[in-house]
Motif scaffolding. Structure first.
Motif, mmCIF file in Angstrom:
data_model
loop_
_atom_site.group_PDB
_atom_site.id
_atom_site.type_symbol
_atom_site.label_atom_id
_atom_site.label_comp_id
_atom_site.label_asym_id
_atom_site.label_seq_id
_atom_site.Cartn_x
_atom_site.Cartn_y
_atom_site.Cartn_z
ATOM 1 N N GLU A 1 0.822 -1.206 0.000
ATOM 2 C CA GLU A 1 0.000 0.000 0.000
ATOM 3 C C GLU A 1 0.862 1.264 0.000
ATOM 4 O O GLU A 1 0.607 2.199 -0.763
ATOM 5 N N ALA A 2 1.881 1.296 0.846
ATOM 6 C CA ALA A 2 2.765 2.465 0.917
ATOM 7 C C ALA A 2 3.476 2.688 -0.414
ATOM 8 O O ALA A 2 3.556 3.825 -0.901
ATOM 9 N N LEU A 3 3.979 1.626 -1.025
ATOM 10 C CA LEU A 3 4.691 1.757 -2.294
ATOM 11 C C LEU A 3 3.741 2.117 -3.432
ATOM 12 O O LEU A 3 4.100 2.896 -4.328
ATOM 13 N N SER A 4 2.533 1.583 -3.413
ATOM 14 C CA SER A 4 1.551 1.884 -4.456
ATOM 15 C C SER A 4 1.202 3.367 -4.469
ATOM 16 O O SER A 4 0.955 3.945 -5.535
ATOM 17 N N GLU A 5 1.181 3.977 -3.298
ATOM 18 C CA GLU A 5 0.867 5.404 -3.216
ATOM 19 C C GLU A 5 1.978 6.281 -3.809
ATOM 20 O O GLU A 5 1.747 7.442 -4.112
ATOM 21 N N LEU A 6 3.168 5.722 -3.973
ATOM 22 C CA LEU A 6 4.282 6.455 -4.593
ATOM 23 C C LEU A 6 4.137 6.602 -6.102
ATOM 24 O O LEU A 6 4.676 7.538 -6.687
ATOM 25 N N VAL A 7 3.446 5.679 -6.725
ATOM 26 C CA VAL A 7 3.465 5.607 -8.191
ATOM 27 C C VAL A 7 2.929 6.882 -8.853
ATOM 28 O O VAL A 7 3.649 7.488 -9.658
ATOM 29 N N PRO A 8 1.705 7.330 -8.573
ATOM 30 C CA PRO A 8 1.216 8.521 -9.290
ATOM 31 C C PRO A 8 2.074 9.780 -9.092
ATOM 32 O O PRO A 8 2.441 10.424 -10.088
ATOM 33 N N PRO A 9 2.440 10.152 -7.853
ATOM 34 C CA PRO A 9 3.236 11.376 -7.735
ATOM 35 C C PRO A 9 4.641 11.232 -8.328
ATOM 36 O O PRO A 9 5.216 12.215 -8.819
ATOM 37 N N THR A 10 5.187 10.028 -8.302
ATOM 38 C CA THR A 10 6.511 9.836 -8.900
ATOM 39 C C THR A 10 6.433 10.004 -10.406
ATOM 40 O O THR A 10 7.272 10.670 -11.017
ATOM 41 N N ARG A 11 5.412 9.420 -11.026
ATOM 42 C CA ARG A 11 5.256 9.560 -12.479
ATOM 43 C C ARG A 11 5.056 11.007 -12.895
ATOM 44 O O ARG A 11 5.350 11.367 -14.029
ATOM 45 N N ASP A 12 4.554 11.831 -11.969
ATOM 46 C CA ASP A 12 4.341 13.255 -12.267
ATOM 47 C C ASP A 12 5.597 14.107 -12.084
ATOM 48 O O ASP A 12 5.587 15.286 -12.451
#
Length: 98
Positions: free
Chosen positions: A21-32
């Motif tokens: 869950e913690a790592l999944s939340e990283l994906v959208p802001p990192t891609r931005d």
């Protein structure tokens, strides 16, 4: 030339869902992030405690800025002591390109 990166993150047994869950939340802001060319999150089919990010950054400074970002700090805080150790981050060098 882009900077390819692979990060291997291992969860403590029993903490897989928390870390996922913690790592999944990283994906959208990192891609931005402006220097992020690609960012994907995977989990090992052989060991459910092992997560891997496959990344591509414009340059090393962009990766460094990512590591200092608020969303990285938030993910580490959320996962708390669910990590089995520090992530192992590999910046990669292409050997098959001229």
């Amino acid at each position: 030339m882009p900077l390819p990166v692979v990060a291997v993150i291992t969860a403590k047994p029993g903490s897989e869902d928390l870390v996922r869950e913690a790592l999944s939340e990283l994906v959208p802001p990192t891609r931005d992030e402006s220097g992020c060319l690609a960012y994907s999150l995977y989990r090992s089919t052989e060991d459910p405690t092992v997560f891997v990010t496959v990344e591509s950054w414009r340059e090393a400074d962009d990766l460094a800025a990512h590591m200092r970002s608020e969303h990285i700090a938030a993910a580490f805080a959320k996962a708390g002591d669910g990590f089995a150790g520090r992530p192992v981050i590999h910046s990669l060098e292409a050997l098959d390109e001229a």
